[in-house]
Design a protein around this motif. Sequence first.
Motif, PDB file in Angstrom:
ATOM      1  N   SER A  43       0.831  -1.210   0.000  1.00  0.00           N
ATOM      2  CA  SER A  43       0.000   0.000   0.000  1.00  0.00           C
ATOM      3  C   SER A  43       0.865   1.258   0.000  1.00  0.00           C
ATOM      4  O   SER A  43       0.529   2.253  -0.662  1.00  0.00           O
ATOM      5  CB  SER A  43      -0.929   0.000   1.213  1.00  0.00           C
ATOM      6  N   GLN A  44       1.983   1.223   0.700  1.00  0.00           N
ATOM      7  CA  GLN A  44       2.836   2.407   0.769  1.00  0.00           C
ATOM      8  C   GLN A  44       3.562   2.633  -0.553  1.00  0.00           C
ATOM      9  O   GLN A  44       3.750   3.786  -0.977  1.00  0.00           O
ATOM     10  CB  GLN A  44       3.834   2.268   1.918  1.00  0.00           C
ATOM     11  N   ILE A  45       3.967   1.561  -1.223  1.00  0.00           N
ATOM     12  CA  ILE A  45       4.602   1.695  -2.538  1.00  0.00           C
ATOM     13  C   ILE A  45       3.634   2.309  -3.537  1.00  0.00           C
ATOM     14  O   ILE A  45       4.003   3.188  -4.334  1.00  0.00           O
ATOM     15  CB  ILE A  45       5.093   0.317  -3.027  1.00  0.00           C
ATOM     16  N   ILE A  46       2.389   1.888  -3.498  1.00  0.00           N
ATOM     17  CA  ILE A  46       1.372   2.441  -4.412  1.00  0.00           C
ATOM     18  C   ILE A  46       1.196   3.936  -4.187  1.00  0.00           C
ATOM     19  O   ILE A  46       1.090   4.723  -5.144  1.00  0.00           O
ATOM     20  CB  ILE A  46       0.039   1.687  -4.222  1.00  0.00           C
ATOM     21  N   GLU A  47       1.187   4.363  -2.914  1.00  0.00           N
ATOM     22  CA  GLU A  47       0.985   5.790  -2.613  1.00  0.00           C
ATOM     23  C   GLU A  47       2.162   6.627  -3.097  1.00  0.00           C
ATOM     24  O   GLU A  47       1.975   7.723  -3.635  1.00  0.00           O
ATOM     25  CB  GLU A  47       0.778   5.964  -1.107  1.00  0.00           C
ATOM     26  N   VAL A  48       3.385   6.141  -2.896  1.00  0.00           N
ATOM     27  CA  VAL A  48       4.550   6.903  -3.366  1.00  0.00           C
ATOM     28  C   VAL A  48       4.587   6.910  -4.891  1.00  0.00           C
ATOM     29  O   VAL A  48       4.912   7.925  -5.523  1.00  0.00           O
ATOM     30  CB  VAL A  48       5.852   6.308  -2.793  1.00  0.00           C
ATOM     31  N   ALA A  49       4.252   5.791  -5.513  1.00  0.00           N
ATOM     32  CA  ALA A  49       4.232   5.718  -6.976  1.00  0.00           C
ATOM     33  C   ALA A  49       3.259   6.723  -7.573  1.00  0.00           C
ATOM     34  O   ALA A  49       3.517   7.317  -8.630  1.00  0.00           O
ATOM     35  CB  ALA A  49       3.878   4.297  -7.424  1.00  0.00           C
ATOM     36  N   SER A  50       2.125   6.938  -6.887  1.00  0.00           N
ATOM     37  CA  SER A  50       1.158   7.924  -7.387  1.00  0.00           C
ATOM     38  C   SER A  50       1.729   9.337  -7.337  1.00  0.00           C
ATOM     39  O   SER A  50       1.404  10.168  -8.191  1.00  0.00           O
ATOM     40  CB  SER A  50      -0.139   7.837  -6.586  1.00  0.00           C
ATOM     41  N   LEU A  51       2.582   9.611  -6.351  1.00  0.00           N
ATOM     42  CA  LEU A  51       3.230  10.925  -6.281  1.00  0.00           C
ATOM     43  C   LEU A  51       4.269  11.089  -7.396  1.00  0.00           C
ATOM     44  O   LEU A  51       4.458  12.176  -7.940  1.00  0.00           O
ATOM     45  CB  LEU A  51       3.904  11.109  -4.916  1.00  0.00           C
ATOM     46  N   LEU A  52       4.946   9.990  -7.744  1.00  0.00           N
ATOM     47  CA  LEU A  52       5.988  10.046  -8.771  1.00  0.00           C
ATOM     48  C   LEU A  52       5.421  10.164 -10.170  1.00  0.00           C
ATOM     49  O   LEU A  52       6.096  10.655 -11.084  1.00  0.00           O
ATOM     50  CB  LEU A  52       6.866   8.798  -8.672  1.00  0.00           C
ATOM     51  N   GLU A  53       4.182   9.693 -10.385  1.00  0.00           N
ATOM     52  CA  GLU A  53       3.525   9.765 -11.695  1.00  0.00           C
ATOM     53  C   GLU A  53       4.396   9.122 -12.778  1.00  0.00           C
ATOM     54  O   GLU A  53       4.848   9.750 -13.735  1.00  0.00           O
ATOM     55  CB  GLU A  53       3.218  11.221 -12.059  1.00  0.00           C
ATOM     56  N   PHE A  54       4.635   7.828 -12.631  1.00  0.00           N
ATOM     57  CA  PHE A  54       5.511   7.110 -13.559  1.00  0.00           C
ATOM     58  C   PHE A  54       5.037   7.194 -15.009  1.00  0.00           C
ATOM     59  O   PHE A  54       5.837   7.152 -15.945  1.00  0.00           O
ATOM     60  CB  PHE A  54       5.622   5.643 -13.135  1.00  0.00           C
ATOM     61  N   TRP A  99      18.113  19.974 -14.350  1.00  0.00           N
ATOM     62  CA  TRP A  99      19.325  19.176 -14.579  1.00  0.00           C
ATOM     63  C   TRP A  99      19.004  17.896 -15.355  1.00  0.00           C
ATOM     64  O   TRP A  99      19.912  17.254 -15.885  1.00  0.00           O
ATOM     65  CB  TRP A  99      19.961  18.768 -13.240  1.00  0.00           C
ATOM     66  N   PHE A 100      17.736  17.509 -15.416  1.00  0.00           N
ATOM     67  CA  PHE A 100      17.371  16.195 -15.919  1.00  0.00           C
ATOM     68  C   PHE A 100      16.342  16.307 -17.038  1.00  0.00           C
ATOM     69  O   PHE A 100      15.615  17.298 -17.158  1.00  0.00           O
ATOM     70  CB  PHE A 100      16.816  15.331 -14.785  1.00  0.00           C
ATOM     71  N   GLY A 101      16.276  15.265 -17.832  1.00  0.00           N
ATOM     72  CA  GLY A 101      15.325  15.237 -18.927  1.00  0.00           C
ATOM     73  C   GLY A 101      13.910  15.005 -18.452  1.00  0.00           C
ATOM     74  O   GLY A 101      13.677  14.491 -17.347  1.00  0.00           O
ATOM     75  N   PHE A 102      12.950  15.365 -19.321  1.00  0.00           N
ATOM     76  CA  PHE A 102      11.539  15.181 -18.971  1.00  0.00           C
ATOM     77  C   PHE A 102      11.268  13.708 -18.674  1.00  0.00           C
ATOM     78  O   PHE A 102      11.786  12.811 -19.344  1.00  0.00           O
ATOM     79  CB  PHE A 102      10.641  15.656 -20.101  1.00  0.00           C
ATOM     80  N   GLY A 103      10.412  13.493 -17.670  1.00  0.00           N
ATOM     81  CA  GLY A 103      10.055  12.136 -17.270  1.00  0.00           C
ATOM     82  C   GLY A 103      10.967  11.554 -16.199  1.00  0.00           C
ATOM     83  O   GLY A 103      10.715  10.451 -15.706  1.00  0.00           O
ATOM     84  N   SER A 104      12.018  12.283 -15.840  1.00  0.00           N
ATOM     85  CA  SER A 104      12.935  11.789 -14.800  1.00  0.00           C
ATOM     86  C   SER A 104      12.242  11.793 -13.441  1.00  0.00           C
ATOM     87  O   SER A 104      11.402  12.659 -13.153  1.00  0.00           O
ATOM     88  CB  SER A 104      14.189  12.655 -14.738  1.00  0.00           C
ATOM     89  N   LYS A 105      12.620  10.825 -12.621  1.00  0.00           N
ATOM     90  CA  LYS A 105      12.058  10.718 -11.266  1.00  0.00           C
ATOM     91  C   LYS A 105      13.214  10.698 -10.262  1.00  0.00           C
ATOM     92  O   LYS A 105      14.160   9.905 -10.405  1.00  0.00           O
ATOM     93  CB  LYS A 105      11.223   9.441 -11.114  1.00  0.00           C
ATOM     94  N   ILE A 106      13.077  11.562  -9.242  1.00  0.00           N
ATOM     95  CA  ILE A 106      14.092  11.655  -8.190  1.00  0.00           C
ATOM     96  C   ILE A 106      13.433  11.279  -6.871  1.00  0.00           C
ATOM     97  O   ILE A 106      12.441  11.898  -6.466  1.00  0.00           O
ATOM     98  CB  ILE A 106      14.690  13.076  -8.074  1.00  0.00           C
ATOM     99  N   ILE A 107      13.971  10.267  -6.186  1.00  0.00           N
ATOM    100  CA  ILE A 107      13.448   9.832  -4.882  1.00  0.00           C
ATOM    101  C   ILE A 107      14.507  10.099  -3.828  1.00  0.00           C
ATOM    102  O   ILE A 107      15.675   9.709  -3.999  1.00  0.00           O
ATOM    103  CB  ILE A 107      13.093   8.331  -4.907  1.00  0.00           C
TER     104      ILE A 107
END
Length: 885
Positions: free
Chosen positions: A59-70, A182-190
């Motif tokens: 459940s926690q992985i799903i919530e963080v993934a929603s914030l990242l908008e993969f 600094w990063f290209g579009f679509g990059s995700k930083i955690i």
Amino acid sequence: MQVSKIQVYLHSGTGVWNELGQKRSQQEYKFIRMIVANVSIRINRVPLHVANNPVGLESQIIEVASLLEFKSDERVNMVGIYGIGGIGKSTIARALHNLSADQFEGVCFLGDIRERATNHDLAQLQETLLSEVFGEKGIKVGDVYKGMSMIKARLKRKKVLLILDNVDKVQQLRALVGAPDWFGFGSKIIITTRDKHLLATHGIVKVYEVRQLKDEKALELFSWHAFKDKKNYPGYVDIAKRAVSYCEGLPLALEVIGSQLFGKSLVVCKSSLDKYERVLPKDIHAILKISYDDLEEDEKGIFLDIACFFNSSEIGYVKEILYLHGFHAEDGIQQLTDKSLMKIDTNGCVRMHDLIQDMGREIVRQESTLEPGRRSRLWFSDDIVHVLEENKGTDTIEVIIADFCEARKVKWCGKAFGQMKNLKILIIGNAQFSRDPQVLPSSLRLLDWHGYQSSSLPSDFNPKNLIILNLAESCLKRVESLKVFETLIFLDFQDCKFLTEIPSLSRVPNLGSLCLDYCTNLFRIHESVGFLAKLVLLSAQGCTQLDRLVPCMNLPSLETLDLRGCSRLESFPEVLGVMENIKDVYLDETNLYELPFTIGNLVGLQSLFLRRCKRTIQIPSYVLPKSEIVISNKVSGFRSSNVVEKVGPKVSANAMCVYNEYGKSFLNVYSLNVSTNNVIEVCSPSWNQDGHKLKNIGYRLFCHPIHRARLIMDKVSRSNESPVHFWFRKKFPRIALCCFFEIGELFDNVVLDFKLNVLINGTKQLSTSSEYIYYIKRKTHQKLCCDLQCNKEGIFSENEWNHVEILCEIEHLMPYDSERGMVYHDWITKRILKSSVIHVYSENNEDDFNLVENPDFPLSTEQKFQEMQRRLKRLHFIQLHFHQI
């Protein structure tokens, strides 16, 4: 599989081609070689180890993934994951890496940056980041600033996944992931961290706090480690529940304790848990202590105070004690909150995870594992008793808070506090001592000794630093001298049954709160209490022997005066100066009968409470219009509906006599809108002073009936008028005036405004007003009586008849609340004035007055007979009222 990935890679229009900005004229074999190298990196990525037993992660992985908008490539997304040590931040980050790494051109997981940044410089971390993203070895950046430029230049067109684990300094973020561009579009930083504020400082607004495991998942995780199964063994159910309760959903603790209990017998498991509840396991302590080590010295002190004493306490109280200990509470508490070491719940209470609390207490225990007297803080009752009974106190001790669960006798010599030269906070409750304390340290800032057994403080006590003194429910009989209490702000003697008087407080200039509640033998308070410039609260409720507070007062800072339940209190202090800050005055259940004229100096007064008072209290007219008068638990208060002008000087004190079931009392009567040279004046009734009653006085009585008033349909209070007419010549006769009225049973208590106007030959010669509270118990009838007399000679005609009109008005002031409107309803039934009566004393010549007719226009015989019949009926009605009252 490989061909499919290559096709996707080429079809995406990204990769090495765009990354290096090279043209298609580049030699084909070099181009293909670069493609193969990048594809190989993706194919050969090794998943990170997440956890042996990943319980409660989904459940926690799903919530963080929603914030990242993969699924979105529109922008760069930076998300922070924060929480206390051992809560599972890194575990979630590794799981997200494995879940999404294949979606990116470059991936880097920088683990435990806090530790790596300590042993290596940030430039090495930058090199590692570039090497992992590009799959190249030997990348050198030179220094941190060049590394920042290289990262930006090489990654600004590349879609990457970067995970920075366990960051503890904002410089680390600036060096590795300086800005989204600094990063290209679509990059995700955690980013994972224990410090929420660090994320905000770097401008990261998407954050996720890792939650503790709920009981069901916590039990499952513990069982995997303790029993190598999802379920626990039969017979170990209680052990498992006890361990889960101790760990409070912290995965690290569940894993450590579960592993340590694996394969052990029930007896050993119980013994181990007993030990853990006393001393935190080293593995858990070491992980949690990292957060403590990162604190500044002031923050460490605040953390230890909260861990040792104040977990679950109200935040306002905690801040107060921390201030007294010498800490900057506001900033320190914010830092602890940001670093996930504590929270403030919705009820405004401090909440610290029990294992965090245990970690803090263990730090204090480690100050001296064998001798508690060498520790900075003492909270455990056995340790405190040991130090006091063995006289083991030292100058290391700063705080002692002893709240024993049961009344416990401490057998000591009384001198143990003498060695505690740096003791600042001493709070004692529920303890019995074999002897009175012989000495108290002068370093004390807070002395809170509930049930203090001695009749006085130690004779050589020099409280030069004392800010709060609380000796509630103590045996204190006297306070010898308060000359050295110059820093004292708060003084509490609540429930001190043996205390009889309060000495001079003139040498306590900073006192802001004085509490004397329920000191039932207190009968004298020194007059200096009335002149404390910084006093905000003065409370003496329930002091049943107190008949006077102080003779005079000028307390410019006072906000609340509470004298509820002072049943013998008969007088209110004269207010010598303007008091703008006063808000509430409580005089419930007192024996007051009037308030002084100078109460008008309470210009800030908002609410005056007079519930269940023994007498009818006389209130100056100018108080009612601007203050809420609360006289019943049912009724919130009264306020005049009309704008009342400032009254003039007092005409006569104790002139109007009130009769009701309580007996008689007197009102002060004030003149309104008329020159102070009034011809007619109000005075006390002569017949009352002589002990006579108005009876058997025949023709001298004149009654004027008032019919029942109609229902009033608006919020404005209306009055009924009672014009009484008579004629005189030569001299205005001395007369008695009685007004009968009836409130009914609408309210328990009401505020009445009595107004009296006397006109002679059409000219107003007297206008008075008196507002007061009328209490109803058994009866609903009441009467007001006074005498009217002329105070000047020779102003009326001796031969011609002068016409007199007496107008009595009784106005019922309506319940009013500025926020809620009417307390009950907008429709109020008014049954006020029933009749008015005048009696001409026998000292006047009967030939010079007439109560029935104008002598110049006499009534006919039939009219006289009818008038006599009406008068007899009214006389019977009045006599019934006199009999009732």
